[in-house]
Design an enzyme around this catalytic site. Structure first.
Site, PDB file in Angstrom:
ATOM      1  N   CYS A   1      27.312  42.945  32.460  1.00 50.49           N
ATOM      2  CA  CYS A   1      28.239  41.926  32.948  1.00 50.49           C
ATOM      3  C   CYS A   1      27.497  40.593  32.890  1.00 50.49           C
ATOM      4  O   CYS A   1      26.432  40.457  33.510  1.00 50.49           O
ATOM      5  CB  CYS A   1      28.626  42.267  34.383  1.00 50.49           C
ATOM      6  SG  CYS A   1      29.493  40.941  35.222  1.00 50.49           S
TER       7      CYS A   1
ATOM      8  N   CYS B   1      31.731  37.149  28.098  1.00 49.13           N
ATOM      9  CA  CYS B   1      32.084  38.075  29.181  1.00 49.13           C
ATOM     10  C   CYS B   1      32.308  39.408  28.493  1.00 49.13           C
ATOM     11  O   CYS B   1      32.940  39.457  27.425  1.00 49.13           O
ATOM     12  CB  CYS B   1      33.357  37.603  29.879  1.00 49.13           C
ATOM     13  SG  CYS B   1      34.135  38.839  30.944  1.00 49.13           S
TER      14      CYS B   1
HETATM   15  N1  DGL Z   1      32.664  41.536  32.592  1.00 48.92           N
HETATM   16  C1  DGL Z   1      32.093  40.536  33.391  1.00 48.92           C
HETATM   17  C2  DGL Z   1      31.290  39.516  32.637  1.00 48.92           C
HETATM   18  O1  DGL Z   1      30.753  39.853  31.613  1.00 48.92           O
HETATM   19  C3  DGL Z   1      32.733  40.012  34.620  1.00 48.92           C
HETATM   20  C4  DGL Z   1      34.157  39.865  34.741  1.00 48.92           C
HETATM   21  C5  DGL Z   1      34.531  39.565  36.159  1.00 48.92           C
HETATM   22  O2  DGL Z   1      34.421  40.475  36.975  1.00 48.92           O
HETATM   23  O3  DGL Z   1      34.906  38.428  36.455  1.00 48.92           O
HETATM   24  O4  DGL Z   1      31.157  38.395  33.049  1.00 48.92           O
END
Ligand code: DGL
Length: 260
Positions: A74, A181
């Site tokens: 993430c 993301c």
């Molecule tokens: N998938 C996550 C990222 O790469 C976070 C998404 C979220 O929970 O806002 O930032």
């Protein structure tokens, strides 16, 4: 009998699967535990304190699960918490995803670029240092507030509307798109529909997987037996689990083989 070691992978939800897929592709003999934190999802607009606290709880859980490495799949969590975690859990190997902006610098420096990421990533010091270092001076940074959440829920119409409204203005203006993301690679097709088919995507997952392999190899920690994948969601939501196996394209409990 010796307890088997695992590689822990976590995200606020299903986005990190785009990272896990790349890892499995080059490390098929490892055991994985994927932790989807739907209880705290989305991370993108939470305060840094909250994100750090939650990442620490997940880290402690994954350590108890006998993880030899933890992949922060993430961008928001990586940008906010990895420094703190590395300092506090010195014996743990943390591998953290970051927006693939350096790849633009290496391969497409001349081209106008759009970086899509959460608010948490865009405002983070870690990302800003990266941005300053590799700035091609033709880059738009766009905090896609709420987008990861819509992807998480899987509502195609909403995704389409969101993209038109939020990134439609960049059509014709950019050639590169950094998917900052881990949820965004899941909607590449829809992004292309809005920005045009000539867009080149930049995603750090494949490089992260190579880095993880190198680090495990250097520590002599690679497995050579058949591996397996476990899934956990912090709310035990069956629909998350169903989507997880669908996106990973393997059947629960089976050896992973058809990752393409
Ligand atoms: N998938 C996550 C990222 O790469 C976070 C998404 C979220 O929970 O806002 O930032």
């Amino acid at each position: 009998m010796e307890k088997e070691t695992k590689i822990g992978v976590f995200d606020s939800g299903i986005g990190g699967i785009t990272v896990l897929k790349e890892i499995i592709r080059i490390l098929p003999n490892e055991n994985y535990i994927y932790f989807s934190d739907s209880l705290y999802n989305p991370y993108g607009d939470k305060s840094p304190q909250k994100i750090i606290h939650r990442c620490e709880e997940i880290t402690q859980f994954l350590i108890k699960e006998n993880c030899k490495a933890i992949v922060i799949a993430c961008n928001t969590a990586s940008a906010t918490a990895v420094q703190y975690l590395r300092k506090k859990y010195k014996n743990m190997l943390f591998i953290a995803i970051e927006p693939a902006y350096k790849m633009v610098y290496d391969y497409a420096y001349e081209k106008p670029t759009l970086v899509m990421a959460t608010k948490g990533t865009i405002r983070s010091e870690k990302f800003n240092l990266l941005f300053q270092k590799y700035n091609n001076h033709k880059t738009y940074l766009h905090a896609c507030i709420g987008l990861a959440d819509i992807i998480e829920k899987g509502d195609k119409e909403k995704i389409q509307k969101y993209l038109k409204k939020e990134i439609g203005i960049f059509k014709g203006k950019v050639n590169n798109v950094v998917l900052g993301c881990t949820h965004y690679p899941l909607i590449e097709t829809q992004i292309r529909e809005v920005l045009g088919k000539d867009i080149t995507f930049f995603n750090g997952a494949a490089r992260l997987a190579i880095h993880l392999k190198d680090e495990l190899e250097a520590r002599d920690l690679l497995e050579n037996k058949e591996g397996k994948v476990e899934f956990l969601d912090s709310q035990n939501l069956p629909e998350k689990e169903k989507r997880f196996w669908e996106l990973l394209k393997i059947e629960e409990g089976k050896k992973y083989e058809i990752i393409k």
